[in-house]
Design a protein around this motif. Structure first.
Motif, PDB file in Angstrom:
ATOM      1  N   PRO A  30       0.810  -1.222   0.000  1.00 58.51           N
ATOM      2  CA  PRO A  30       0.000   0.000   0.000  1.00 58.51           C
ATOM      3  C   PRO A  30       0.842   1.271   0.000  1.00 58.51           C
ATOM      4  N   ALA A  31       2.105   1.156   0.431  1.00 59.84           N
ATOM      5  CA  ALA A  31       2.961   2.349   0.508  1.00 59.84           C
ATOM      6  C   ALA A  31       3.695   2.609  -0.804  1.00 59.84           C
ATOM      7  N   LYS A  32       3.711   1.604  -1.707  1.00 59.93           N
ATOM      8  CA  LYS A  32       4.492   1.754  -2.941  1.00 59.93           C
ATOM      9  C   LYS A  32       3.895   0.860  -4.005  1.00 59.93           C
ATOM     10  N   TYR A  33       3.138   1.435  -4.919  1.00 59.67           N
ATOM     11  CA  TYR A  33       2.598   0.663  -6.041  1.00 59.67           C
ATOM     12  C   TYR A  33       2.694   1.547  -7.271  1.00 59.67           C
ATOM     13  N   ILE A  34       3.701   1.291  -8.092  1.00 58.79           N
ATOM     14  CA  ILE A  34       3.989   2.124  -9.267  1.00 58.79           C
ATOM     15  C   ILE A  34       3.254   1.522 -10.459  1.00 58.79           C
ATOM     16  N   GLN A  35       2.424   2.322 -11.084  1.00 59.36           N
ATOM     17  CA  GLN A  35       1.525   1.853 -12.135  1.00 59.36           C
ATOM     18  C   GLN A  35       1.995   2.386 -13.482  1.00 59.36           C
ATOM     19  N   HIS A  36       2.239   1.465 -14.442  1.00 64.02           N
ATOM     20  CA  HIS A  36       2.688   1.894 -15.773  1.00 64.02           C
ATOM     21  C   HIS A  36       1.574   1.898 -16.808  1.00 64.02           C
ATOM     22  N   GLY A  70      12.554 -14.352 -11.276  1.00 65.74           N
ATOM     23  CA  GLY A  70      13.077 -13.568 -10.155  1.00 65.74           C
ATOM     24  C   GLY A  70      11.947 -12.829  -9.456  1.00 65.74           C
ATOM     25  N   ASP A  71      12.065 -11.487  -9.395  1.00 65.50           N
ATOM     26  CA  ASP A  71      11.048 -10.668  -8.731  1.00 65.50           C
ATOM     27  C   ASP A  71       9.866 -10.342  -9.645  1.00 65.50           C
ATOM     28  N   TYR A  72       9.886 -10.829 -10.879  1.00 66.16           N
ATOM     29  CA  TYR A  72       8.838 -10.505 -11.846  1.00 66.16           C
ATOM     30  C   TYR A  72       7.915 -11.703 -12.074  1.00 66.16           C
ATOM     31  N   VAL A  73       6.626 -11.425 -12.235  1.00 68.67           N
ATOM     32  CA  VAL A  73       5.657 -12.439 -12.642  1.00 68.67           C
ATOM     33  C   VAL A  73       4.952 -11.939 -13.899  1.00 68.67           C
ATOM     34  N   VAL A  74       4.838 -12.824 -14.890  1.00 71.78           N
ATOM     35  CA  VAL A  74       4.145 -12.520 -16.146  1.00 71.78           C
ATOM     36  C   VAL A  74       2.854 -13.335 -16.183  1.00 71.78           C
ATOM     37  N   LYS A  85     -10.942  -8.565 -24.032  1.00 70.55           N
ATOM     38  CA  LYS A  85      -9.548  -8.270 -24.375  1.00 70.55           C
ATOM     39  C   LYS A  85      -8.661  -9.445 -23.981  1.00 70.55           C
ATOM     40  N   VAL A  86      -7.506  -9.488 -24.620  1.00 69.92           N
ATOM     41  CA  VAL A  86      -6.437 -10.375 -24.183  1.00 69.92           C
ATOM     42  C   VAL A  86      -5.332  -9.474 -23.655  1.00 69.92           C
ATOM     43  N   GLY A  87      -4.690  -9.877 -22.573  1.00 69.23           N
ATOM     44  CA  GLY A  87      -3.686  -8.991 -21.997  1.00 69.23           C
ATOM     45  C   GLY A  87      -2.533  -9.721 -21.351  1.00 69.23           C
ATOM     46  N   PHE A  88      -1.397  -9.037 -21.344  1.00 70.00           N
ATOM     47  CA  PHE A  88      -0.251  -9.448 -20.532  1.00 70.00           C
ATOM     48  C   PHE A  88      -0.135  -8.473 -19.372  1.00 70.00           C
ATOM     49  N   ASP A  89       0.058  -9.016 -18.179  1.00 67.01           N
ATOM     50  CA  ASP A  89       0.358  -8.208 -17.005  1.00 67.01           C
ATOM     51  C   ASP A  89       1.715  -8.633 -16.474  1.00 67.01           C
ATOM     52  N   VAL A  90       2.529  -7.660 -16.112  1.00 67.89           N
ATOM     53  CA  VAL A  90       3.819  -7.936 -15.474  1.00 67.89           C
ATOM     54  C   VAL A  90       3.806  -7.254 -14.112  1.00 67.89           C
ATOM     55  N   PHE A  91       4.069  -8.045 -13.079  1.00 68.86           N
ATOM     56  CA  PHE A  91       4.132  -7.529 -11.712  1.00 68.86           C
ATOM     57  C   PHE A  91       5.556  -7.671 -11.191  1.00 68.86           C
ATOM     58  N   ARG A  92       6.040  -6.636 -10.505  1.00 66.27           N
ATOM     59  CA  ARG A  92       7.330  -6.736  -9.815  1.00 66.27           C
ATOM     60  C   ARG A  92       7.066  -6.784  -8.315  1.00 66.27           C
ATOM     61  N   PHE A  93       7.735  -7.727  -7.667  1.00 64.59           N
ATOM     62  CA  PHE A  93       7.555  -7.929  -6.230  1.00 64.59           C
ATOM     63  C   PHE A  93       8.791  -7.454  -5.470  1.00 64.59           C
ATOM     64  N   GLU A  94       8.568  -6.962  -4.266  1.00 60.70           N
ATOM     65  CA  GLU A  94       9.640  -6.744  -3.291  1.00 60.70           C
ATOM     66  C   GLU A  94       9.152  -7.318  -1.972  1.00 60.70           C
ATOM     67  N   LYS A  97       5.559  -8.559  -1.782  1.00 59.96           N
ATOM     68  CA  LYS A  97       4.448  -7.648  -2.108  1.00 59.96           C
ATOM     69  C   LYS A  97       4.646  -7.065  -3.510  1.00 59.96           C
ATOM     70  N   ILE A  98       3.541  -6.798  -4.183  1.00 57.81           N
ATOM     71  CA  ILE A  98       3.594  -6.203  -5.518  1.00 57.81           C
ATOM     72  C   ILE A  98       3.871  -4.705  -5.371  1.00 57.81           C
ATOM     73  N   VAL A  99       4.921  -4.230  -6.051  1.00 58.25           N
ATOM     74  CA  VAL A  99       5.283  -2.811  -5.956  1.00 58.25           C
ATOM     75  C   VAL A  99       5.237  -2.093  -7.316  1.00 58.25           C
ATOM     76  N   GLU A 100       5.041  -2.868  -8.406  1.00 60.67           N
ATOM     77  CA  GLU A 100       5.066  -2.228  -9.726  1.00 60.67           C
ATOM     78  C   GLU A 100       4.282  -3.099 -10.703  1.00 60.67           C
ATOM     79  N   HIS A 101       3.635  -2.450 -11.671  1.00 59.53           N
ATOM     80  CA  HIS A 101       2.775  -3.178 -12.621  1.00 59.53           C
ATOM     81  C   HIS A 101       2.829  -2.535 -14.006  1.00 59.53           C
ATOM     82  N   TRP A 102       2.987  -3.404 -15.008  1.00 60.63           N
ATOM     83  CA  TRP A 102       2.894  -3.006 -16.425  1.00 60.63           C
ATOM     84  C   TRP A 102       1.832  -3.882 -17.071  1.00 60.63           C
ATOM     85  N   ASP A 103       1.157  -3.384 -18.105  1.00 62.38           N
ATOM     86  CA  ASP A 103       0.261  -4.265 -18.852  1.00 62.38           C
ATOM     87  C   ASP A 103       0.159  -3.818 -20.295  1.00 62.38           C
TER      88      ASP A 103
END
Length: 250
Positions: A30-36, A70-74, A85-94, A97-103
């Motif tokens: 909740p303190a760090k979630y960077i959204q791309h 590693g720290d990434y999940v696809v 829709k069809v989509g790819f989501d990439v999450f980065r964990f620290e 916890k999830i701290v970053e997301h691309w899709d």
């Protein structure tokens, strides 16, 4: 009870869009979630605002493939998210916890000339001992073939027979012949598909995702290309292409 893996956390979070289960939201820091995603604000507030905007009961999320690097999940998901829709989501964990997301999302299309959909095909991660090698093969393929256009090297990566390269792009048929025909048609229309830069190569075992940018249909786009490899060759391909809006629209 054992803790879920990062891959399981990502799957549970995506599928909570449909189920409405609030528990997986706790996997986001909740303190760090960077959204791309350029249409969504950072943090849990941004995530919540998107959910609020969805017509009630309309969201669907069926994650077909998921793998971890590693720290990434696809995740590769069949969505109804403001439409099918069809989509790819990439999450980065620290620290779990999830701290970053691309899709990258693309509208669902009918089956392609070879009768394949954007999501069907193998889903099981195998060849874990070949992860590093397979990522290197895809990195070389993206640089040599997609960015530099050194087509004379294509046989290093893809077999010559049509059944040696199975294609899930909605408008391209199997094999090098299908790929060649599609590229030629785009070039003739004055809209060549151009890859300018690769940003990430993420893989586990036989699956490798390349995240790149470039031009498609005269638009600035993000290319998410998922490859399945077998015995040192690329044998299957799924992708999504999404326009990158101008900075004024972020």
């Amino acid at each position: 009870m054992s803790q879920p893996t990062q891959a399981e956390k990502a799957r549970q979070l995506l599928e909570s869009l449909e189920s409405g289960d609030p528990a997986p939201v706790a996997y986001i820091n909740p303190a760090k979630y960077i959204q791309h995603n350029l249409a969504v604000a950072d943090g849990l507030a941004g995530f919540g605002a998107v959910l609020q905007a969805l017509p009630k009961g309309s969201a669907k999320a069926d994650t077909v493939r998921v793998f971890q690097d590693g720290d990434y999940v696809v995740a590769h998901t069949n969505y109804n998210f403001f439409g099918p829709k069809v989509g790819f989501d990439v999450f980065r964990f620290e620290e779990g916890k999830i701290v970053e997301h691309w899709d990258n999302l693309q509208e669902i299309a009918p089956a392609n000339p070879s009768g394949r959909t954007q999501l069907d095909g193998p889903t099981v991660v195998t060849d874990l001992d070949k992860t590093k090698q397979n990522k290197a093969i895809v990195a070389d393929f993206v640089q040599a073939i997609l960015i530099k256009g050194e087509m004379e090297k294509i046989s290093q990566f893809i077999g010559a027979e049509d059944d040696q390269y199975l294609q899930h792009n909605p408008v391209v048929g199997d094999g090098l012949s299908g790929l060649g025909q599609a590229m030629k048609a785009l070039a003739e229309q004055g809209m060549p598909m151009v890859y300018t830069e690769n940003h990430k190569i993420l893989g586990e075992g036989n699956f490798v995702l390349a995240i790149s940018e470039g031009q498609f249909l005269n638009k600035h786009v993000a290319f998410y290309d998922l490859f399945r490899l077998d015995d040192g060759k690329i044998v299957e391909h799924w992708d999504t292409i999404e326009a990158i809006p101008t900075r004024a629209e972020w």
